[in-house]
Design a protein around this motif. Structure first.
Motif, PDB file in Angstrom:
ATOM      1  N   GLU A 127       0.727  -1.206  -0.043  1.00 26.52           N
ATOM      2  CA  GLU A 127       0.046   0.003   0.001  1.00 26.52           C
ATOM      3  C   GLU A 127       1.025   1.190  -0.176  1.00 26.52           C
ATOM      4  OE1 GLU A 127      -2.205  -0.547   3.449  1.00 26.52           O
ATOM      5  OE2 GLU A 127      -3.512  -2.327   2.470  1.00 26.52           O
ATOM      6  N   ALA A 128       2.360   1.090   0.374  1.00 25.01           N
ATOM      7  CA  ALA A 128       3.029   2.389   0.287  1.00 25.01           C
ATOM      8  C   ALA A 128       3.964   2.378  -1.167  1.00 25.01           C
ATOM      9  CB  ALA A 128       4.024   2.153   1.332  1.00 25.01           C
ATOM     10  N   THR A 129       3.690   3.663  -1.534  1.00 22.73           N
ATOM     11  CA  THR A 129       4.344   3.914  -2.888  1.00 22.73           C
ATOM     12  C   THR A 129       5.743   3.928  -2.987  1.00 22.73           C
ATOM     13  OG1 THR A 129       2.203   4.766  -3.724  1.00 22.73           O
ATOM     14  CG2 THR A 129       3.944   5.205  -5.019  1.00 22.73           C
ATOM     15  N   PRO A 130       6.506   3.147  -3.685  1.00 17.65           N
ATOM     16  CA  PRO A 130       8.018   3.594  -3.462  1.00 17.65           C
ATOM     17  C   PRO A 130       8.341   4.839  -4.289  1.00 17.65           C
ATOM     18  CG  PRO A 130       7.390   1.747  -5.079  1.00 17.65           C
ATOM     19  CD  PRO A 130       6.194   2.087  -4.258  1.00 17.65           C
ATOM     20  N   ILE A 131       9.359   5.432  -4.077  1.00 16.97           N
ATOM     21  CA  ILE A 131       9.698   6.542  -4.729  1.00 16.97           C
ATOM     22  C   ILE A 131      11.463   6.269  -5.363  1.00 16.97           C
ATOM     23  CG2 ILE A 131      10.607   9.085  -4.867  1.00 16.97           C
ATOM     24  CD1 ILE A 131       8.311   9.333  -2.671  1.00 16.97           C
ATOM     25  N   HIS A 178       8.023   4.426   2.888  1.00 13.82           N
ATOM     26  CA  HIS A 178       7.887   4.773   4.075  1.00 13.82           C
ATOM     27  C   HIS A 178       6.433   4.379   4.496  1.00 13.82           C
ATOM     28  CE1 HIS A 178      11.429   7.237   4.739  1.00 13.82           C
ATOM     29  NE2 HIS A 178      11.318   7.527   3.379  1.00 13.82           N
ATOM     30  N   MET A 179       6.351   3.761   5.614  1.00 13.14           N
ATOM     31  CA  MET A 179       4.845   3.219   6.303  1.00 13.14           C
ATOM     32  C   MET A 179       4.555   3.986   7.608  1.00 13.14           C
ATOM     33  SD  MET A 179       5.641  -0.527   4.737  1.00 13.14           S
ATOM     34  CE  MET A 179       7.438  -0.173   4.758  1.00 13.14           C
ATOM     35  N   GLN A 180       3.464   4.466   7.868  1.00 10.63           N
ATOM     36  CA  GLN A 180       3.304   5.024   9.013  1.00 10.63           C
ATOM     37  C   GLN A 180       2.123   4.461   9.755  1.00 10.63           C
ATOM     38  OE1 GLN A 180       3.749   7.533   6.373  1.00 10.63           O
ATOM     39  NE2 GLN A 180       5.683   7.499   6.832  1.00 10.63           N
ATOM     40  N   PRO A 201       1.929   0.584  17.616  1.00 10.57           N
ATOM     41  CA  PRO A 201       2.176   1.054  16.135  1.00 10.57           C
ATOM     42  C   PRO A 201       3.408   1.654  16.017  1.00 10.57           C
ATOM     43  CG  PRO A 201      -0.163   1.813  17.051  1.00 10.57           C
ATOM     44  CD  PRO A 201       0.793   1.334  18.156  1.00 10.57           C
ATOM     45  N   VAL A 202       3.915   1.301  14.725  1.00  7.75           N
ATOM     46  CA  VAL A 202       5.126   2.050  14.519  1.00  7.75           C
ATOM     47  C   VAL A 202       5.418   2.623  13.033  1.00  7.75           C
ATOM     48  CG1 VAL A 202       6.598   0.371  15.818  1.00  7.75           C
ATOM     49  CG2 VAL A 202       5.882  -0.225  13.318  1.00  7.75           C
ATOM     50  N   ASP A 203       6.343   3.480  12.751  1.00  7.06           N
ATOM     51  CA  ASP A 203       6.671   3.942  11.618  1.00  7.06           C
ATOM     52  C   ASP A 203       7.638   3.304  10.899  1.00  7.06           C
ATOM     53  OD1 ASP A 203       4.423   5.877  11.927  1.00  7.06           O
ATOM     54  OD2 ASP A 203       5.981   7.376  12.750  1.00  7.06           O
ATOM     55  N   ARG A 204       7.512   2.728   9.918  1.00 11.03           N
ATOM     56  CA  ARG A 204       8.546   1.597   9.189  1.00 11.03           C
ATOM     57  C   ARG A 204       9.244   2.480   8.049  1.00 11.03           C
ATOM     58  NH1 ARG A 204       7.525  -4.431   7.227  1.00 11.03           N
ATOM     59  NH2 ARG A 204      10.077  -5.202   6.612  1.00 11.03           N
ATOM     60  N   TRP A 205      10.400   2.050   7.725  1.00 17.46           N
ATOM     61  CA  TRP A 205      11.001   2.651   6.372  1.00 17.46           C
ATOM     62  C   TRP A 205      11.936   1.680   5.687  1.00 17.46           C
ATOM     63  CZ3 TRP A 205      12.093   4.356  11.435  1.00 17.46           C
ATOM     64  CH2 TRP A 205      13.429   4.055  11.896  1.00 17.46           C
ATOM     65  N   GLN A 206      12.002   1.706   4.432  1.00 15.81           N
ATOM     66  CA  GLN A 206      13.086   0.907   3.778  1.00 15.81           C
ATOM     67  C   GLN A 206      13.614   1.740   2.600  1.00 15.81           C
ATOM     68  OE1 GLN A 206      10.140  -1.835   2.161  1.00 15.81           O
ATOM     69  NE2 GLN A 206      10.573  -3.362   3.649  1.00 15.81           N
ATOM     70  N   GLY A 245       9.778   8.623  12.671  1.00 12.71           N
ATOM     71  CA  GLY A 245      10.211   7.779  11.542  1.00 12.71           C
ATOM     72  C   GLY A 245      11.703   7.609  11.603  1.00 12.71           C
ATOM     73  N   VAL A 246      12.165   7.694  10.378  1.00 11.09           N
ATOM     74  CA  VAL A 246      13.569   7.546  10.346  1.00 11.09           C
ATOM     75  C   VAL A 246      14.396   8.599  10.880  1.00 11.09           C
ATOM     76  CG1 VAL A 246      13.779   8.868   8.074  1.00 11.09           C
ATOM     77  CG2 VAL A 246      15.476   6.995   8.339  1.00 11.09           C
ATOM     78  N   HIS A 247      13.869   9.600  11.259  1.00 12.43           N
ATOM     79  CA  HIS A 247      14.476  10.737  11.879  1.00 12.43           C
ATOM     80  C   HIS A 247      14.320  10.510  13.379  1.00 12.43           C
ATOM     81  CE1 HIS A 247      15.585  12.137   8.076  1.00 12.43           C
ATOM     82  NE2 HIS A 247      14.304  12.357   7.778  1.00 12.43           N
TER      83      HIS A 247
END
Length: 348
Positions: free
Chosen positions: A171-175, A188-190, A212-217, A240-242
């Motif tokens: 569901e998270a669109t990659p850039i 990024h997933m929130q 709940p977490v915010d996740r990143w790849q 999130g990542v920061h």
């Protein structure tokens, strides 16, 4: 299909601790060993009768052929042989080899172009605030299929459903961005629940695994075939990542993909993490978990290669999620064509 004038990870130091190692790197059969002068790599071919030098031994820093006892120097010249004069023996090819960052690197192309400064810097390898654990797989597939795999993590939902996969990845669109020879694909997933692997990591860092977490790849490709993936989860709403390090667990998935032949490769995998670096038990647990995750890719990639080999002319679809792999291949195609002095094909 692969660059020659570049550095590849050939092996780890433990693989040459007590005997020479035979390994094919980018189509070149090599013997890698620890000589008196340091690590060395030679053509895996004894000039006497053509025996594989990798079936010999290392004695006082010299490579000794296991067939008739011929001794080789790390420059490819024969040093001695029982009851023989060896001055006229032809030299075999020597390859530049360097031990750095916990790996043995080999340059399979023109030795005159080898520059150790081109070996990528791995700051985490020498930082006590980071811990690393990894392993090696031999995979029967084109190394570029693994690049595709690592630059499009959509497959995690399906291939790794019981470890790191979850529907929110779809569901998270990659850039995807390209800067010179560097390709980055970010996702990024929130406000999601962490999958099993990251629940374990949260517990290892003393954080709750049921919130709940915010996740990143964030996947980074650099030629010839290195993919580094920034991964992590932070307690939701903390940045999130920061986020502050106390509120997150994060790591760098290390992927060195070394082509063996057109349809086989060596996969050096690992994870460098920036939490609880001195916890050896956690390192072992993460390594075990990561090893199982990557083993799940093997059957899929080898099945994919078998299908492609049966249908070499069949056109494949490229979707939006494939952008990272597509851009990485374009860079590789351009660099390989330039190395061979061939015209560069126009981008599709």
């Amino acid at each position: 299909m692969y660059l020659k004038n570049t550095w590849y990870v050939a092996c780890t130091p433990d693989e040459i601790a007590d005997r020479p190692l035979g390994r094919i790197i980018a189509g070149e059969p090599l013997v890698i060993y620890r000589a008196a002068e340091g690590v060395a790599a030679l053509e895996d071919f004894c000039p006497h009768r053509g025996a594989p030098l990798s079936q010999g031994r290392v004695c006082e820093g010299k490579l000794v052929c296991g067939y008739h006892g011929l001794e080789m120097g790390c420059d490819g010249k024969t040093l001695a042989m029982p009851n023989q004069r060896v001055r006229g023996f032809p030299a075999i090819r020597a390859y530049p080899a360097v031990e750095r960052h916990g790996f043995i690197w080999v340059w399979p192309g023109d030795a005159a172009q080898a520059d150790a400064a081109l070996i990528p810097d791995l700051p985490w390898a020498h930082n006590p605030e980071w811990a690393y654990g990894g392993g090696l797989y031999h995979i029967r597939c084109d190394y570029r299929l693994m690049i595709d795999n690592l630059m499009d993590l959509t497959h995690e939902t399906y291939v790794h459903a019981n470890s790191i996969g979850q529907k929110e990845i779809d569901e998270a669109t990659p850039i995807t961005k390209v800067e010179g020879e560097h390709v980055t694909t970010s996702r990024h997933m929130q406000g999601i629940m962490a999958p099993p692997f990251w629940q374990m990591a949260l517990r290892g860092h003393g954080l709750p695994d049921d919130q709940p977490v915010d996740r990143w790849q964030i996947c980074h490709f650099t030629p010839p075939s290195h993919v580094m993936i920034e991964v992590g989860v932070a307690l939701a709403g903390r940045g999130g990542v920061h986020a502050d390090p106390k509120d997150k667990v994060y790591a760098l998935v290390v992927d060195f993909l070394t082509p063996e032949t057109d349809t086989t490769m060596w996969y050096f995998w690992g994870m460098a993490r920036h939490f609880q670096p001195h916890d050896a038990a956690l390192t072992a647990k993460i390594r075990e978990g990561q090893g199982k995750i990557f083993s799940e890719d093997l059957a899929m990639l080898e099945g994919q290669q078998a299908n492609l080999s049966r249908h070499p002319g069949r056109k494949l679809l490229s979707l939006n999620t494939d952008a990272g792999g597509v851009q990485a291949r374009r860079i590789l195609d351009r660099l390989i064509a330039a190395e061979r002095g061939e015209p560069v094909a126009a981008a599709a």
